[in-house]
Design a protein around this motif. Structure first.
Motif, mmCIF file in Angstrom:
data_model
loop_
_atom_site.group_PDB
_atom_site.id
_atom_site.type_symbol
_atom_site.label_atom_id
_atom_site.label_comp_id
_atom_site.label_asym_id
_atom_site.label_seq_id
_atom_site.Cartn_x
_atom_site.Cartn_y
_atom_site.Cartn_z
ATOM 1 N N VAL A 63 39.558 46.644 55.275
ATOM 2 C CA VAL A 63 37.718 45.933 55.461
ATOM 3 C C VAL A 63 38.160 44.669 55.437
ATOM 4 O O VAL A 63 39.590 44.011 54.813
ATOM 5 C CB VAL A 63 36.613 46.383 55.007
ATOM 6 C CG1 VAL A 63 36.271 47.663 54.325
ATOM 7 C CG2 VAL A 63 37.027 45.936 53.055
ATOM 8 N N LEU A 64 37.386 43.295 55.820
ATOM 9 C CA LEU A 64 37.500 42.054 56.210
ATOM 10 C C LEU A 64 36.711 42.232 55.144
ATOM 11 O O LEU A 64 35.372 42.328 55.421
ATOM 12 C CB LEU A 64 37.880 41.373 57.275
ATOM 13 C CG LEU A 64 38.798 41.764 58.236
ATOM 14 C CD1 LEU A 64 38.754 41.384 60.085
ATOM 15 C CD2 LEU A 64 40.188 42.130 57.425
ATOM 16 N N TYR A 65 36.581 40.911 53.995
ATOM 17 C CA TYR A 65 35.715 40.160 53.291
ATOM 18 C C TYR A 65 35.587 39.260 53.445
ATOM 19 O O TYR A 65 36.556 38.615 53.563
ATOM 20 C CB TYR A 65 35.160 40.799 52.103
ATOM 21 C CG TYR A 65 36.903 40.905 51.492
ATOM 22 C CD1 TYR A 65 37.047 39.958 50.030
ATOM 23 C CD2 TYR A 65 37.419 42.459 51.031
ATOM 24 C CE1 TYR A 65 38.580 40.183 49.951
ATOM 25 C CE2 TYR A 65 38.741 42.281 51.140
ATOM 26 C CZ TYR A 65 39.066 41.107 49.952
ATOM 27 O OH TYR A 65 40.584 41.503 49.379
ATOM 28 N N GLY A 66 34.435 38.226 52.799
ATOM 29 C CA GLY A 66 34.491 36.244 52.776
ATOM 30 C C GLY A 66 35.390 36.129 51.142
ATOM 31 O O GLY A 66 36.012 36.862 50.342
ATOM 32 N N LYS A 67 36.279 34.997 51.753
ATOM 33 C CA LYS A 67 37.473 34.475 50.641
ATOM 34 C C LYS A 67 37.077 34.512 49.006
ATOM 35 O O LYS A 67 37.828 34.756 48.246
ATOM 36 C CB LYS A 67 37.511 32.701 51.014
ATOM 37 C CG LYS A 67 38.824 32.738 50.430
ATOM 38 C CD LYS A 67 39.704 30.796 50.976
ATOM 39 C CE LYS A 67 40.486 31.143 51.552
ATOM 40 N NZ LYS A 67 40.958 29.674 51.963
ATOM 41 N N TYR A 68 36.395 34.205 48.669
ATOM 42 C CA TYR A 68 35.205 34.332 47.439
ATOM 43 C C TYR A 68 34.608 35.621 47.089
ATOM 44 O O TYR A 68 34.114 35.807 46.016
ATOM 45 C CB TYR A 68 34.448 33.282 47.408
ATOM 46 C CG TYR A 68 35.359 31.589 47.637
ATOM 47 C CD1 TYR A 68 36.938 31.484 46.768
ATOM 48 C CD2 TYR A 68 35.644 31.291 48.780
ATOM 49 C CE1 TYR A 68 37.685 30.944 46.889
ATOM 50 C CE2 TYR A 68 36.195 29.788 48.896
ATOM 51 C CZ TYR A 68 37.735 29.365 47.605
ATOM 52 O OH TYR A 68 38.735 29.195 48.206
ATOM 53 N N GLY A 69 34.801 36.358 47.748
ATOM 54 C CA GLY A 69 33.575 37.563 47.645
ATOM 55 C C GLY A 69 34.292 38.300 46.516
ATOM 56 O O GLY A 69 35.107 38.654 46.458
ATOM 57 N N GLY A 70 32.984 38.716 45.569
ATOM 58 C CA GLY A 70 33.365 40.479 45.378
ATOM 59 C C GLY A 70 33.762 39.843 43.575
ATOM 60 O O GLY A 70 33.974 38.207 43.586
#
Length: 92
Positions: A63-70
């Motif tokens: 998966v691809l996710y946001g740079k500051y996600g999670g």
């Protein structure tokens, strides 16, 4: 692969981030202080989803996710991110 003993709740997903790039395309080595946070990883555990919204990602998806996600977690010496499925942009 060792079994993960963490079970995310609701629409949360546990992701193992991909390793940061070690070299540039030109062959230069990147120092640890200049490495970018990876924005892709592999799903290692998923929650059951919400009552009216089943999850679309499954264990093993890249998966691809946001740079500051999670939120960063360290489980048994390995780094993981736990995030809501809505923080994931795409399955690749």
């Amino acid at each position: 692969m060792t079994e993960i003993r963490v079970k995310p709740l609701a629409d949360r997903v546990l992701v193992e981030p991909a390793a940061a790039e070690e070299k540039t395309a030109g062959g230069l080595y990147i120092p640890d202080t200049a490495k970018e946070k990876p924005q892709k990883g592999k799903v290692v555990a998923v929650g059951p989803g919400k009552k009216d919204e089943p999850l679309t990602v499954k264990v093993g998806d890249n998966v691809l996710y946001g740079k500051y996600g999670g939120t960063e977690l360290n489980i048994d010496g390995k780094d993981y991110l736990i995030m809501r499925e809505s923080d994931i942009y795409a399955i690749v």
